[in-house]
Design a protein around this motif. Structure first.
Motif, PDB file in Angstrom:
ATOM      1  N   ASN A  81       3.711 -11.232 -18.809  1.00 22.14           N
ATOM      2  CA  ASN A  81       4.934 -10.847 -18.909  1.00 22.14           C
ATOM      3  C   ASN A  81       5.953 -11.931 -19.470  1.00 22.14           C
ATOM      4  O   ASN A  81       6.850 -11.473 -19.984  1.00 22.14           O
ATOM      5  CB  ASN A  81       5.508 -10.959 -17.258  1.00 22.14           C
ATOM      6  N   LEU A  82       5.515 -13.299 -19.447  1.00 19.87           N
ATOM      7  CA  LEU A  82       6.175 -14.432 -20.135  1.00 19.87           C
ATOM      8  C   LEU A  82       6.246 -14.039 -21.654  1.00 19.87           C
ATOM      9  O   LEU A  82       7.044 -14.418 -22.538  1.00 19.87           O
ATOM     10  CB  LEU A  82       5.738 -15.490 -19.623  1.00 19.87           C
ATOM     11  N   HIS A  83       4.784 -13.752 -21.992  1.00 14.84           N
ATOM     12  CA  HIS A  83       4.783 -13.538 -23.533  1.00 14.84           C
ATOM     13  C   HIS A  83       5.578 -12.337 -24.006  1.00 14.84           C
ATOM     14  O   HIS A  83       6.384 -12.320 -24.867  1.00 14.84           O
ATOM     15  CB  HIS A  83       3.541 -13.037 -23.884  1.00 14.84           C
ATOM     16  N   THR A  84       5.847 -11.098 -23.187  1.00 14.47           N
ATOM     17  CA  THR A  84       6.504 -10.168 -23.500  1.00 14.47           C
ATOM     18  C   THR A  84       8.102 -10.415 -23.514  1.00 14.47           C
ATOM     19  O   THR A  84       8.636  -9.989 -24.456  1.00 14.47           O
ATOM     20  CB  THR A  84       6.368  -9.022 -22.566  1.00 14.47           C
ATOM     21  N   ILE A  85       8.540 -11.145 -22.752  1.00 14.33           N
ATOM     22  CA  ILE A  85       9.826 -11.682 -22.739  1.00 14.33           C
ATOM     23  C   ILE A  85      10.322 -12.380 -24.123  1.00 14.33           C
ATOM     24  O   ILE A  85      11.187 -12.147 -24.411  1.00 14.33           O
ATOM     25  CB  ILE A  85      10.118 -12.635 -21.392  1.00 14.33           C
ATOM     26  N   ILE A  86       9.289 -13.227 -24.377  1.00 16.23           N
ATOM     27  CA  ILE A  86       9.641 -14.286 -25.529  1.00 16.23           C
ATOM     28  C   ILE A  86       9.723 -13.285 -26.632  1.00 16.23           C
ATOM     29  O   ILE A  86      10.307 -13.552 -27.667  1.00 16.23           O
ATOM     30  CB  ILE A  86       8.504 -15.342 -25.643  1.00 16.23           C
ATOM     31  N   THR A  87       8.649 -12.387 -26.868  1.00 19.12           N
ATOM     32  CA  THR A  87       8.447 -11.541 -27.972  1.00 19.12           C
ATOM     33  C   THR A  87       9.671 -10.730 -28.178  1.00 19.12           C
ATOM     34  O   THR A  87      10.282 -10.405 -29.263  1.00 19.12           O
ATOM     35  CB  THR A  87       6.979 -10.677 -27.891  1.00 19.12           C
ATOM     36  N   THR A  88      10.168 -10.183 -27.113  1.00 20.58           N
ATOM     37  CA  THR A  88      11.240  -9.147 -26.910  1.00 20.58           C
ATOM     38  C   THR A  88      12.661  -9.828 -27.600  1.00 20.58           C
ATOM     39  O   THR A  88      13.446  -9.408 -28.366  1.00 20.58           O
ATOM     40  CB  THR A  88      11.571  -8.814 -25.617  1.00 20.58           C
ATOM     41  N   ARG A 129      19.556 -21.161 -40.052  1.00 21.54           N
ATOM     42  CA  ARG A 129      20.258 -20.828 -38.506  1.00 21.54           C
ATOM     43  C   ARG A 129      19.498 -19.946 -37.383  1.00 21.54           C
ATOM     44  O   ARG A 129      19.562 -20.123 -36.467  1.00 21.54           O
ATOM     45  CB  ARG A 129      21.690 -20.408 -38.582  1.00 21.54           C
ATOM     46  N   GLY A 130      19.256 -18.751 -38.027  1.00 25.85           N
ATOM     47  CA  GLY A 130      18.653 -17.843 -37.357  1.00 25.85           C
ATOM     48  C   GLY A 130      17.324 -18.468 -36.730  1.00 25.85           C
ATOM     49  O   GLY A 130      17.232 -18.066 -35.523  1.00 25.85           O
ATOM     50  N   GLY A 131      16.687 -19.014 -37.531  1.00 27.54           N
ATOM     51  CA  GLY A 131      15.324 -19.771 -37.060  1.00 27.54           C
ATOM     52  C   GLY A 131      15.597 -20.708 -35.832  1.00 27.54           C
ATOM     53  O   GLY A 131      14.909 -20.847 -34.781  1.00 27.54           O
ATOM     54  N   LYS A 132      16.829 -21.420 -36.040  1.00 23.78           N
ATOM     55  CA  LYS A 132      17.030 -22.649 -35.030  1.00 23.78           C
ATOM     56  C   LYS A 132      17.365 -21.820 -33.760  1.00 23.78           C
ATOM     57  O   LYS A 132      17.062 -22.287 -32.867  1.00 23.78           O
ATOM     58  CB  LYS A 132      18.186 -23.230 -35.657  1.00 23.78           C
ATOM     59  N   TYR A 133      18.248 -20.723 -33.729  1.00 22.11           N
ATOM     60  CA  TYR A 133      18.928 -20.199 -32.729  1.00 22.11           C
ATOM     61  C   TYR A 133      17.685 -19.449 -31.933  1.00 22.11           C
ATOM     62  O   TYR A 133      17.518 -19.418 -30.813  1.00 22.11           O
ATOM     63  CB  TYR A 133      19.859 -19.185 -32.964  1.00 22.11           C
ATOM     64  N   SER A 134      16.781 -18.726 -32.843  1.00 22.15           N
ATOM     65  CA  SER A 134      15.676 -17.999 -32.058  1.00 22.15           C
ATOM     66  C   SER A 134      14.961 -19.087 -31.421  1.00 22.15           C
ATOM     67  O   SER A 134      14.270 -18.780 -30.414  1.00 22.15           O
ATOM     68  CB  SER A 134      14.885 -17.375 -33.613  1.00 22.15           C
ATOM     69  N   SER A 135      14.416 -20.268 -32.210  1.00 24.17           N
ATOM     70  CA  SER A 135      13.607 -21.177 -31.435  1.00 24.17           C
ATOM     71  C   SER A 135      14.360 -21.634 -30.029  1.00 24.17           C
ATOM     72  O   SER A 135      13.844 -21.944 -29.237  1.00 24.17           O
ATOM     73  CB  SER A 135      13.348 -22.263 -32.381  1.00 24.17           C
ATOM     74  N   ALA A 136      15.491 -22.155 -30.092  1.00 27.22           N
ATOM     75  CA  ALA A 136      16.032 -22.401 -29.103  1.00 27.22           C
ATOM     76  C   ALA A 136      16.153 -21.414 -27.801  1.00 27.22           C
ATOM     77  O   ALA A 136      15.905 -21.824 -26.692  1.00 27.22           O
ATOM     78  CB  ALA A 136      17.801 -22.766 -29.331  1.00 27.22           C
ATOM     79  N   ALA A 137      16.465 -20.054 -28.140  1.00 26.37           N
ATOM     80  CA  ALA A 137      16.478 -19.253 -27.238  1.00 26.37           C
ATOM     81  C   ALA A 137      14.896 -18.916 -26.571  1.00 26.37           C
ATOM     82  O   ALA A 137      14.754 -18.734 -25.207  1.00 26.37           O
ATOM     83  CB  ALA A 137      16.757 -17.880 -27.809  1.00 26.37           C
ATOM     84  N   ILE A 138      14.025 -18.938 -27.366  1.00 25.21           N
ATOM     85  CA  ILE A 138      12.621 -18.990 -26.943  1.00 25.21           C
ATOM     86  C   ILE A 138      12.305 -20.243 -26.226  1.00 25.21           C
ATOM     87  O   ILE A 138      11.566 -20.117 -25.005  1.00 25.21           O
ATOM     88  CB  ILE A 138      11.465 -18.879 -28.155  1.00 25.21           C
ATOM     89  N   LEU A 139      12.659 -21.303 -26.523  1.00 21.21           N
ATOM     90  CA  LEU A 139      12.239 -22.469 -25.592  1.00 21.21           C
ATOM     91  C   LEU A 139      13.337 -22.449 -24.215  1.00 21.21           C
ATOM     92  O   LEU A 139      12.671 -23.100 -23.341  1.00 21.21           O
ATOM     93  CB  LEU A 139      12.786 -23.833 -26.412  1.00 21.21           C
ATOM     94  N   TYR A 140      14.311 -22.017 -24.387  1.00 18.34           N
ATOM     95  CA  TYR A 140      15.115 -21.723 -23.165  1.00 18.34           C
ATOM     96  C   TYR A 140      14.373 -20.798 -22.174  1.00 18.34           C
ATOM     97  O   TYR A 140      14.476 -21.110 -20.986  1.00 18.34           O
ATOM     98  CB  TYR A 140      16.484 -21.215 -23.391  1.00 18.34           C
ATOM     99  N   VAL A 141      13.664 -19.580 -22.671  1.00 19.04           N
ATOM    100  CA  VAL A 141      12.891 -18.774 -22.101  1.00 19.04           C
ATOM    101  C   VAL A 141      11.633 -19.471 -21.439  1.00 19.04           C
ATOM    102  O   VAL A 141      11.509 -19.605 -20.100  1.00 19.04           O
ATOM    103  CB  VAL A 141      12.423 -17.606 -22.690  1.00 19.04           C
TER     104      VAL A 141
END
Length: 84
Positions: free
Chosen positions: A34-41, A72-84
């Motif tokens: 489930n964690l993998h699914t959330i991160i991928t989504t 910027r997109g990579g930076k924000y995407s990484s930040a969002a994934i690390l938050y999850v």
């Protein structure tokens, strides 16, 4: 029909695990899955939001702006994934 097949595909791994291992092992697997699914989504949603802008920048030849968008997109995407 497609939704039924999708559910069968998604649940097959847990069914097979249930035959061979204990319920507690399935729980650990399900949490990780489930964690993998959330991160991928989250990652897919962010990338799909950036695609139209990136396409426009490529078609107009604005390579520097595209570079900034990708960075910027990579930076924000990484930040969002690390938050999850």
């Amino acid at each position: 029909m497609g939704q039924i097949i999708g559910l069968m595909i998604i649940g097959t791994d847990k069914l097979v695990l249930g035959i061979f291992v204990s319920v507690s092992a399935i729980t650990f697997y399900a949490v990780a899955s489930n964690l993998h699914t959330i991160i991928t989504t989250v990652d897919s949603l962010m990338k799909s939001a950036l695609l139209p802008a990136a396409t426009e920048l490529v078609s107009t030849g604005k390579e520097k702006d595209l570079e900034r968008l990708v960075f910027r997109g990579g930076k924000y995407s990484s930040a969002a994934i690390l938050y999850v």
